[in-house]
Design an enzyme around this catalytic site. Structure first.
Site, PDB file in Angstrom:
ATOM      1  CG  ASN A 109      46.173  50.007  22.522  1.00 45.53           C
ATOM      2  OD1 ASN A 109      45.478  51.001  22.339  1.00 45.53           O
ATOM      3  ND2 ASN A 109      46.315  49.061  21.604  1.00 45.53           N
ATOM      4  CG  HIS A 163      45.434  46.030  49.656  1.00 44.42           C
ATOM      5  ND1 HIS A 163      45.695  47.320  50.019  1.00 44.42           N
ATOM      6  CD2 HIS A 163      45.168  46.067  48.329  1.00 44.42           C
ATOM      7  CE1 HIS A 163      45.568  48.115  48.966  1.00 44.42           C
ATOM      8  NE2 HIS A 163      45.253  47.375  47.920  1.00 44.42           N
ATOM      9  N   GLY A 181      45.101  42.649  25.467  1.00 44.89           N
ATOM     10  CA  GLY A 181      44.119  43.561  26.046  1.00 44.89           C
ATOM     11  C   GLY A 181      43.403  42.949  27.241  1.00 44.89           C
ATOM     12  CB  THR A 199      48.314  33.828  39.273  1.00 47.68           C
ATOM     13  OG1 THR A 199      48.332  32.638  38.485  1.00 47.68           O
ATOM     14  CG2 THR A 199      46.991  34.555  39.103  1.00 47.68           C
TER      15      THR A 199
END
Length: 171
Positions: free
Chosen positions: A80, A110, A137, A160
């Site tokens: 989308n 990082h 979304g 996570t």
């Protein structure tokens, strides 16, 4: 000696400030910009030719990726508006996956050490998304995550941990 791109695609630490990597990201941005400025089936090829694999996909405008070369899209994938796929490591998306507006998939990470971050050092872990997954979304999928077949990721969730087959993940 390996290039930074070779290090990246081999899953090793790499320097994101490397000129070759910056030029590859610029080429991907230009391809995305061409499509996003004038979305059409004809202009979609500017994006899909970057991909490692894609077949019968729909990508709405606002799409962004780092390189495209490590994106593998199954049949019938729908992406989308305003989605971002950061593909420093492979992103494998199965068949008939729906990705909601403004969803982001991040493979790059990082170092936690500030000096290493400032030097441009990065590492990346692949993302695997099974078949018939629905990502709501605004959801964010973090590096190294696997989402099983038929799973649902709630809108605005931050993934996570790995998500099991058929699981509803609320974040």
């Amino acid at each position: 000696m390996m290039t930074e791109f070779e290090k990246m695609i081999n899953g090793e630490h790499f320097n994101s400030l490397d000129l070759d990597l910056r030029l590859k990201r610029e080429a991907a941005r230009l391809a995305c910009a061409k499509y996003n400025a004038h979305p059409s089936k004809g202009n979609l090829r500017h994006i899909t030719r970057l991909f490692a694999q894609s077949e019968l996909v729909v990508i709405e405008p606002g799409f962004q990726c780092d390189y495209g070369s490590q994106i593998y899209l199954g049949k019938g994938v729908y992406i989308n508006f305003q989605c971002v796929l950061l593909d420093s490591a492979p992103i494998h998306i199965g068949d008939q996956v729906l990705i909601g507006p403004a969803a982001h998939l991040y493979t790059v990470d990082h170092p936690r050490d500030a000096a290493a971050r400032a030097s441009g050092e990065c590492f990346a872990r692949p993302i695997h998304i099974g078949n018939r997954v629905w990502i709501g979304g605004g959801a964010k999928v973090l590096p190294g995550m696997t989402i099983g077949d038929d799973a649902i990721i709630a809108a605005n969730a931050v993934v996570t941990r790995n998500v099991a087959q058929g699981e509803r993940y609320l974040g």
